[in-house]
Structures are given as structure tokens and as C-alpha cells.
Write a protein that holds these residues in place. Structure first.
Motif, mmCIF file in Angstrom:
data_model
loop_
_atom_site.group_PDB
_atom_site.id
_atom_site.type_symbol
_atom_site.label_atom_id
_atom_site.label_comp_id
_atom_site.label_asym_id
_atom_site.label_seq_id
_atom_site.Cartn_x
_atom_site.Cartn_y
_atom_site.Cartn_z
ATOM 1 N N LEU A 4 0.816 -1.213 0.000
ATOM 2 C CA LEU A 4 0.000 0.000 0.000
ATOM 3 C C LEU A 4 0.850 1.264 0.000
ATOM 4 O O LEU A 4 0.345 2.350 -0.308
ATOM 5 C CB LEU A 4 -0.933 -0.003 1.214
ATOM 6 N N ALA A 5 2.120 1.131 0.333
ATOM 7 C CA ALA A 5 3.015 2.285 0.234
ATOM 8 C C ALA A 5 3.202 2.709 -1.213
ATOM 9 O O ALA A 5 3.709 3.801 -1.495
ATOM 10 C CB ALA A 5 4.365 1.954 0.867
ATOM 11 N N ALA A 6 2.790 1.829 -2.150
ATOM 12 C CA ALA A 6 2.823 2.120 -3.585
ATOM 13 C C ALA A 6 4.248 2.409 -4.044
ATOM 14 O O ALA A 6 5.164 1.643 -3.753
ATOM 15 C CB ALA A 6 1.849 3.246 -3.922
ATOM 16 N N MET A 7 4.442 3.527 -4.735
ATOM 17 C CA MET A 7 5.757 3.816 -5.326
ATOM 18 C C MET A 7 6.558 4.756 -4.421
ATOM 19 O O MET A 7 6.034 5.781 -3.981
ATOM 20 C CB MET A 7 5.583 4.457 -6.698
ATOM 21 N N PRO A 8 7.825 4.439 -4.156
ATOM 22 C CA PRO A 8 8.637 5.345 -3.335
ATOM 23 C C PRO A 8 9.072 6.565 -4.142
ATOM 24 O O PRO A 8 9.277 6.484 -5.358
ATOM 25 C CB PRO A 8 9.849 4.491 -2.953
#
Length: 428
Positions: free
Chosen positions: A134-138
């Protein structure tokens, strides 16, 4: 500050704007910009995109922007059962990394923006992802010896479109973006308009949730690393110690351990199954990506099983009286012979050694005054796992000298002060 920076450039609107903006800034800073284009070979118009982007970079270079163009065409195709999206993503990043390094760049800029981030979070949630997903893309990541940065990750798409209009930039449209066979396209075309109509600030809030999920994922990983440091040794997990952890910590620690020993993505279903079953069984095996997990004596390990032989190897005569390693492909491993000060066997026992498969009826003596017992009973008494019993038995005449998993038979051990050798079986 790097002397050159790379930009992943597909030729679409977002990467076109990023490439142009980067080149303008680089001109004032005295930097070189390398446009990296990956030709996926998936659509008929890909050749046109390549030609248009190359020509556009050439025009900008003539206008004084410090741009150099590079392109790579992907070879091969997705493996059976692998999605086109997953294959293209993996191969694209590998190609970008190769071009960036060849150009002398250690930073690669990517053009994803806030709506891309919000869409990624939704897709990961629909796939059942945890905090890390859920942090998706850094915004920034270090991988493959490069820094991958997304400078526009918190900018709305409207800002990018305004930039394109202001500078009258041209781009190419990817017709595959209309193909609803891909999950992201279905989300964009069917779900996103309705979501924004019902929740106008959905993009901002979802992107904010991704930031908080990234913070939570970092905290969970630190906690898991701390717990794992005391429970894992040489790739083996202490299940007894793991079971004493507070219940909410068990799955994160287990997941992190699996990630360290399996060089492939770890299915969440495997993590959950192990978390449920490990406390209730004593000895077990579980299939895992690329191999299997083995629980024995409260220790969990990962192994890549060797192909089972249809027939046991034939007996083999060898001279094992000198230190060294003897490769035995037919047995699926190697015998290591090492000089030791105690607990070994006299070299005389090994000059005319013979390797034999286990036939049944063999006996082994574990200590000088112990009673010789059947191998099966010795294995059980010493809690040797079934997978650690593979390998050849070493005989001298009719005397059993060495057994994988048990060691040197006490009847053959050398006297104190005598030259002696130890044997060890090393599976491939």
C-alpha cells in the motif's frame, strides 16, 4: 552533484514533460541529460514512438538543450503464466538500468505523478496487499547500483498538462492505454471517473494514505529485522523462539525471514499458512517458490530439493586418505575430507574406501562403549531429519566408517595423537 542524469522517456505526455523540464534545468546547472527509451515491441506503433522521440531529442539538442538519446529494444516474451504487465515492467527496469550505467549516470528520473500513486494504492489494496504494497511507489529508491527518483510523485496531473501547453510540447499516445484487459486501464476508465465524482479529493487522500503506509511499512520492517536478528542463524529460523513473540509480531518476522532466504516473491498465503501451522507441528515440509521449507527439531530451513534419482548409484571405490573435496554428481553432492585433531578416523581406513547406498541392516556405533544400533534407530535418537540422511555410506571392507548426518562410527575412530581425518557430506 552528478555530472549527468538520466530520464526514462516513453514519449508519452508525462515523460515528455519531465524530460523537457529536466533538460532546461540541467542547462543552467551544467549537467548532461540522457533520455532512455525502451522499445517493448508490444504494439505496432512502437517504431513510430521511437522515431518521434529520437527526432524530438535531436531538435531540442539543436536548440541548446543538453540531451543525449538512447534506446533499447526488448527481446523475448513473458514466461508461461506470467502477465505481460509484470514481464514488461521487469524487463523495462533492467533495460533502463543498463542504459543508465552505460551512459555514466547514477540517477534515473521517473515521471509518475500523484494520480499514478493513487491508482497504484487502489490496485494494491484490491490485490490484498499489506503496508509495504500500500506504500505504492517510493519517491526515491536505491536499486541495481542506481538512484531511482520520482520528482513529480506529489504533483497533480493537471500541473503536467499545464506545462505541456505552456511549452507547446508534443507527445505520443499509447493505444494500449485503451485496452481494458489491463487492470490499471480498467481502473482509469471505469472506476476513476465515478470515484472522483463521489469523492473529489480522492487523489490527494489516497496519495496521503500511501505516504502513511510507507511510514508504517518502514516501522514494521525495522521491528521485524530486530526480532529476526535474535532468531535466525545461517538461514535457519528458531521456531521455538519465534513462537514466543507477541502474536502481532510473528507474521512480520516470518515474512521478513522468508524474504531473506527465498530469492523470489513470497506469497502471502504461504506466510499465513506457516503462521497458523508452525506452532502445531513438529516435523513438516511446505512447498515454496523455487524449493521447499523444512521444519525439524523446531528449526525451519529452506532448500532447493535435488531431482530424485530413479536408481541408487552403484558402489564406488575411492581413496579418501588425503584431505580434499570429492565431487559426486551421481549422489547429488560432494564428500569433504579434512585433517582434524580428534574425533576423526585413521587414514588407513579410507585408502580403499567404498561408497554404497543404504540397503538396510547397517548398524552404527555412536560412542566407544555404546551398543551398535540400526541406522534408523540412530537417526531417530539423534533427531536427524529425513532430508539430512541423503548421501553415500562410506565403508572400509565390510565396516561402516561414515554416515551422513551421524558422522564417524566409533569403532573406527583414531587414537589420541594419531593422524586422523574427518568426513562431511555436502549436498549440492
Amino acid at each position: 552533484m552528478p555530472a549527468a542524469v538520466a530520464v526514462a522517456a516513453s514519449g508519452g505526455r508525462d515523460s515528455t514533460a519531465l524530460l523537457h523540464a529536466t533538460a532546461r534545468a540541467a542547462r543552467d546547472l551544467g549537467l548532461e541529460v540522457h533520455a532512455l527509451h525502451v522499445h517493448h515491441g508490444l504494439v505496432a506503433s512502437a517504431d513510430i514512438w521511437l522515431a518521434q522521440l529520437r527526432a524530438q531529442c535531436a531538435r531540442w539538442a539543436r536548440a541548446g538543450l543538453p540531451i543525449h538519446f538512447h534506446a533499447t529494444r526488448l527481446e523475448g516474451a513473458p514466461a508461461r503464466g506470467e502477465s505481460v504487465e509484470a514481464w514488461a515492467r521487469r524487463e523495462r527496469y533492467a533495460a533502463l538500468a543498463g542504459m543508465a550505467k552505460a551512459a555514466g549516470c547514477d540517477v534515473v528520473l521517473l515521471a509518475q505523478h500523484r494520480r499514478d500513486q493513487a491508482e497504484t494504492l487502489l490496485l494494491q489494496a484490491l490485490r490484498g496487499g499489506g503496508a509495504e504494497a500500500l506504500a505504492a511507489m517510493p519517491r526515491r529508491a536505491e536499486r541495481d547500483g542506481l538512484v531511482w527518483a520520482r520528482p513529480w510523485l506529489e504533483r497533480p496531473r493537471e500541473d503536467i498538462e499545464a506545462y505541456l501547453r505552456r511549452h507547446r510540447l508534443r507527445w505520443v499516445d499509447d493505444e494500449s492505454n485503451d485496452d481494458e484487459a489491463f487492470a490499471r486501464n480498467r481502473l482509469r476508465r471505469q472506476v476513476w471517473p465515478a470515484l472522483l465524482a463521489a469523492f473529489p479529493d480522492a487523489e490527494q487522500q489516497l496519495a496521503a494514505s500511501a505516504r502513511r503506509a510507507a511510514e508504517a511499512a518502514t516501522a514494521l520492517q525495522s521491528l521485524a529485522e530486530a526480532g529476526l536478528a535474535a532468531l535466525a542463524d545461517d538461514g535457519v529460523l528458531d521456531v521455538a523462539g519465534w513462537s514466543q513473540l507477541p502474536r502481532p509480531q510473528q507474521a512480520p518476522v516470518l515474512r521478513r525471514w522468508l524474504q531473506t532466504v527465498i530469492a523470489q516473491p513470497v506469497p502471502e498465503s504461504l506466510v499465513r499458512r506457516l503462521a497458523d501451522e508452525l506452532p502445531t507441528v513438529g516435523h513438516a515440509r511446505w512447498p515454496a517458490p523455487g524449493g521447499e521449507l523444512r521444519l525439524h527439531d523446531a528449526r525451519l530451513s529452506y532448500a532447493v530439493p535435488q531431482a530424485a534419482a530413479t536408481l541408487a548409484p552403484e558402489p564406488l571405490a575411492l581413496d579418501l586418505s588425503s584431505p580434499g573435496v570429492v565431487e559426486l554428481p551421481a549422489w547429488g553432492g560432494a564428500l569433504e575430507v579434512q585433517a582434524v585433531g580428534e574425533g576423526g578416523v585413521s587414514p588407513s581406513w579410507l585408502r580403499a574406501a567404498e561408497l554404497r547406498p543404504r540397503r538396510g541392516g547397517e548398524s552404527f556405533q555412536v560412542a566407544p562403549r555404546a551398543t551398535p544400533r540400526a541406522l534408523k534407530k540412530q537417526y531417530q535418537a539423534r533427531r536427524v531429519a529425513a532430508w539430512d540422511r541423503a548421501g553415500p555410506l562410506v565403508f572400509s571392507g565390510e565396516q561402516l566408517v561414515f554416515v551422513p548426518g551421524l558422522g564417524i562410527d566409533a569403532r573406527c575412530r583414531a587414537a589420541a595423537g594419531e593422524a586422523q581425518l574427518a568426513l562431511a557430506w555436502r549436498p549440492a
